[in-house]
Structures are given as C-alpha cells and as structure tokens.
Design a protein around this motif. Structure first.
Motif: not given
Length: 323
Positions: A231-235, A247-254, A291-295, A298-308
């Motif tokens: 949420w910090i990176m979305s602000s 790291e988690t699904w958020f790919m902190e390593g990237k 840059n953070a907001n853009k990163y 990529q997690f906003f598309d719930k249908e794509r997240e489930h597909l992944i």
C-alpha cells in the motif's frame, strides 16, 4: 481512534472476503475443473502471454521433475485447522479447487523464511540462494494486498518518516526503535503492549490514511516481508527500507533500490541523510513514486492474477511428475 481504526482503517474488509470465498467452497468442484484446460490454453492467445509466462517462471522455478513422497497431502484433504487458518485455506482452495483432489502437494502455510527440502507451496521465501523448492502462491491476500488512493501530493506531506507496527520479538525493529525513537524526523510507535519493551514506545494503532500525511513510511520486514510495502508503493509517500531479504507474490526480489523505494543501510545509519536528500530533491522523489505506482499496477487485474496462480500450480504438478 480505536473506533476510527475499526471502521476506516484503510485495510481490506474481511467480511466480504470471507463471504465471497466461502461461497466458492460450496460450489461443486466440477464447475471449475471442467473449465481448467480451456482457461490455461487461453494464455497462449493473450496479448500479455509473455508477461504471464515470466511471472509463472518467477514464482515457480522448478526445472527438473521431482517426485513427492507418497505420504504427501492430497488436494482433496485440505481443511481449515489450527495450522491452516481460514485465509490460508481459502486462498489455496481458490486455486487447487480447479484441479483433481487426488493430486499431491506439500503445503507450508504461514510466514516461511526457509527453503523446504521438497517442492512446496508457500506464501513467502528467502530471496537469496537456490529457492526453487519454494513455489509462491498468492496467500493471505486480504492482509497483504492492500492498495490505497492517496489525494495528497508528495510536496504537501510532512518532512518526516512514520512507522506503526509490532516491534516485539523482532530484533531488527527493536534496533531501529532504539536508534531513532526520539529523532525529530521520526514518528515511531509499537502497537503491542509488551512489558519487555520501553512503555513510551507503545501507541494506539492509526489508520493507513494517517500515514499518508508523511512523505516517508518505514517498511521494515517482520516475520518475513514488510506487509505494508504494497500500500505504501500505491500511495504518494515513499517506502524506506533496507534491501529486502524475503519475498511473496509481490516479487519483492524484483524491486530496485532508489527506483521503487528509498534504500537505507542494514544498520539504518544513513536514514537521516537519505531522507534529507529526497526532501531536497523532490523531482527524484516523485520519480520513485511514479515507478512504485507503476509497479503495483501490475497486480490490479484480478482475473489475470488468478490465471497466473492456476498456471503456477499446473507447472508444480508437471514438475512433481503428476501430469
């Protein structure tokens, strides 16, 4: 403040989450399983197919087939328990319900900071080393994946850093509090009432919106990752932290230091210098925010997240010689 936090904390509401996901548990599994092949096949024709594949490969780094022990749990045996709490049951069920219940897996719920000896489904993993046995799924989503709308611009915020979190039993957080609790650029607080910690550290919880008054928000890892990082990176504030170790699904390593967040040393010794630099160089600070907001977008598309998630699990079954 307690009432305000309860009804307007900025965090995800759990009741709709439970209603929505328990409703899926009631549905017959063939509703999902009959559509799985078509759903996975659809990836190939999507314009973002390469992106999806890259995410799948990042979460699931298994390359050679490894058979699981015969004693491994079956999908159909997944139940809510003391070990598998509701969110870990529901988030895993949302994926495995699309597959036959006879498939095997090693499911390790909770905050995982080690690499299992056999291929395992986890929420978190160490970033360094060979972590291929740690296959990530989007687990404990309701707590971790929070995004927020910030109406304040960076230059309208206070020239300070804020932290509210559980400090107890976390030596790295205790070290930060000891070093900076009385610093004029810091607004720090422990939200638990541990008698072993200095009582002046203890404060009431505050809403996420209260954090947004500050230019900088501290994102210190807890048991595994820093749960507030998303949420910090979305602000329009900036996450400040050492290089992440988990790291988690958020790919902190990237994440890239001083591109997605402000990096400080592991001993926190350069905190004041780093904050002052970005207070004085606000265009660079605003670029980090963009840059953070853009990163996070990529997690906003719930249908794509489930597909992944389905593709990650499908690869897990393939690489454990089950398909």
């Amino acid at each position: 403040m307690n009432l305000k936090f309860l009804f307007a904390s900025g965090k995800n509401a759990k009741l709709p989450y439970y209603i929505r996901n328990y409703a899926k548990v009631i549905l017959p599994k063939y509703v999902f399983q009959s559509r799985l092949s078509k759903k996975l096949e659809s990836i190939k024709s999507r314009p973002d197919a390469n992106y999806i594949t890259s995410r799948v490969e990042y979460y699931n780094k298994l390359h050679t087939a490894q058979e699981l022990p015969e004693s491994s749990q079956r999908f159909g045996e997944l139940k809510k328990s003391k070990k598998v709490k509701s969110v870990y049951f529901l988030d895993a069920y949302r994926v495995i319900s699309w597959f036959k219940g006879s498939f095997k897996w090693n499911y390790v719920p909770g905050d995982v900071t080690y690499i299992p000896e056999i291929p395992s489904i986890v929420k978190s993993r160490p970033i360094s080393g060979d972590n291929s046995n740690s296959v990530l799924l989007k687990l404990d989503e309701v707590r971790h994946f929070i995004f927020i709308r910030d109406r304040l611009k960076f230059n309208e915020k206070l020239d300070r850093i804020i932290f509210r979190g559980k400090v107890d039993n976390k030596p790295h957080r205790i070290a930060f509090m000891e070093k900076y609790f009385h610093h004029p650029m810091c607004d720090l607080g422990n939200i638990t009432k541990k008698k072993t910690l200095p009582p002046e550290w203890t404060v009431e919880k505050c809403t996420l919106y209260h954090h947004l008054q500050y230019k900088f928000v501290l994102a210190l890892e807890g048991n595994d990752v820093a749960s507030n990082l998303k949420w910090i990176m979305s602000s329009n504030s900036i996450a400040v932290m050492p290089t992440p170790k988990f790291e988690t699904w958020f790919m902190e390593g990237k994440l890239i230091a001083n591109h997605h967040y402000i990096q400080i040393k592991d001993d926190y010794s350069d905190l004041e210098e780093r904050l002052n630099y970005y207070i004085e160089n606000q265009e660079e600070a605003n670029q980090i925010i963009r840059n953070a907001n853009k990163y996070v977008s990529q997690f906003f598309d719930k249908e794509r997240e489930h597909l992944i998630g389905l593709a990650v699990m499908n690869k897990y079954l393939e690489k454990t010689d089950q398909k």
